[in-house]
Scaffold this active site. Structure first.
Site, PDB file in Angstrom:
ATOM      1  CE  LYS A 253      -3.625   2.243   2.750  1.00 13.88           C
ATOM      2  NZ  LYS A 253      -4.491   2.073   3.934  1.00 13.88           N
TER       3      LYS A 253
ATOM      4  CE  LYS B  63      -6.450   1.998  -0.510  1.00 12.71           C
ATOM      5  NZ  LYS B  63      -7.069   2.061   0.799  1.00 12.71           N
TER       6      LYS B  63
HETATM    7 ZN   LIG Z   1      -5.505   3.536   8.398  1.00  8.48          ZN
END
Ligand SMILES: [Zn+2]
Length: 342
Positions: free
Chosen positions: A210, A263
């Site tokens: 992420k 992501k």
């Molecule tokens: Zn968070």
């Protein structure tokens, strides 16, 4: 060139019968294009994110994300009926509590907003697969993903709370938990906690790679989770790094992740591709709020064909290697696919 002197180019034989290959032959009609199409999207590929708020009969549109609403539990149930009817198998819940404190207590309260939503949806639509986002940033008064001491977001105490939160979601009936914090050791902490309480069969989808991304802007409005000070660069990844993503994903797999996520999605298609090629794990991609809002904004101006760009974007994510796509486009894309008999 004589018949004996065929030139082999990239595994193909080039002969003087066909001086160049007519690749357009397989593009001439929709029928043949459909026959040789490599990537087909299906509503089954999607997980639809939902934002749950307290109260009743609330359906509040997020201004930066047209078509996306914060909803109270009763409205969430109605929404989930629609989602299921469109052939989308799963949703992921984000909670927006009334009360926030510095340790995010509402995140692991058995009567927390996500826990209530899980119970209500499971009662009405037991077959819908319920995933929960596990993080503290929507629940802390400072808006950070964990416990803050001085200027540091501390790792080890925070992952204990995340494990408590995950357990509380599963006890309420969640089918899968998805830790999104990016702290070290959280997947292991959650796996151990679930196993100790008899939930060996509940899978973990980790937000494994992420990135600290500007594309999360509209989400912060939707989830009301903007940090009050500082940013998330001490735990989320530097957008410039690819090899580091491989190390992050590898670590989560070792700790027990069943599905690994990248992501955002479209600016990181190379990461999705590398993760899929290297680990052969079920791989998810989160097509985030900024990706959604850019398309919506440009389409509203008439600058792009919104539906076409949406489908191209989602197809690209799947082609790169994603098995599952978390996307705000899920309902719209499913409607499109269902209309096309896809
Ligand atoms: Zn968070």
């Amino acid at each position: 060139m004589g018949a004996e002197e065929k030139l082999v180019v990239g595994g193909y034989v080039r002969s003087d019968v066909e001086p160049f290959r007519r690749l357009r032959r397989l593009r001439m009609t929709e029928t043949i294009r459909g026959m040789v199409r490599e990537t087909e999207l299906s509503p089954k590929d999607f997980i639809y994110p939902l934002f749950v708020v307290t109260g009743s009969n609330i359906r509040h549109e997020v201004s930066s994300m047209p078509g996306v609403h914060q909803m109270s539990v009763d409205q969430i149930v109605r929404e989930c009926v629609d989602v299921k009817a469109l052939g989308i198998p799963a949703v992921i819940f984000f909670g927006i509590p009334d009360e926030k404190d510095d340790v995010g207590s509402a995140a692991y309260d058995e009567n927390g907003i996500v826990q209530q939503a899980i119970r209500a949806v499971k009662r009405e639509i037991p077959e819908l697969y319920l995933v929960t986002d596990v993080c503290l940033c929507e629940y802390t008064s400072h808006g950070h993903c964990g416990i803050v001491r001085g200027s540091e977001i501390v790792n080890d105490e925070s992952i204990e709370l995340l494990a408590k939160e995950a357990l509380s979601h599963v006890q309420a009936g969640a089918d899968m938990v998805a830790p999104s914090d990016m702290f070290d050791g959280r997947v292991r902490a959650i796996r151990m906690m679930l196993d100790e309480h008899g939930f060996q069969n509940i899978p973990i989808m980790s937000y494994a790679a992420k990135y600290a991304s500007g594309f999360y802007g509209p989400f912060r409005e939707a989830a009301e989770s903007t940090p009050k000070f500082g940013d998330r660069r001490s735990h989320q990844m530097d957008p410039a790094n690819g090899d580091e993503a491989i190390r992050e994903v590898e670590q989560d797999i070792i700790e027990g992740a069943d599905i690994v996520m990248v992501k955002p999605a479209t600016p990181y298609l190379d990461i999705i591709y590398r993760v899929k090629q290297k680990f052969h794990m079920p791989t998810a991609a989160y097509n985030v709020s900024g990706e959604y809002s850019l398309v919506k904004a440009a389409a509203a101006q008439g600058w792009v064909d919104g539906e076409r760009v949406m489908m191209e974007m989602l197809t690209g994510i799947k082609r790169a290697g994603a098995d599952l796509i978390l996307t705000y486009f899920a309902k719209e894309a499913a409607r499109y696919l269902n209309r096309r008999g896809g």
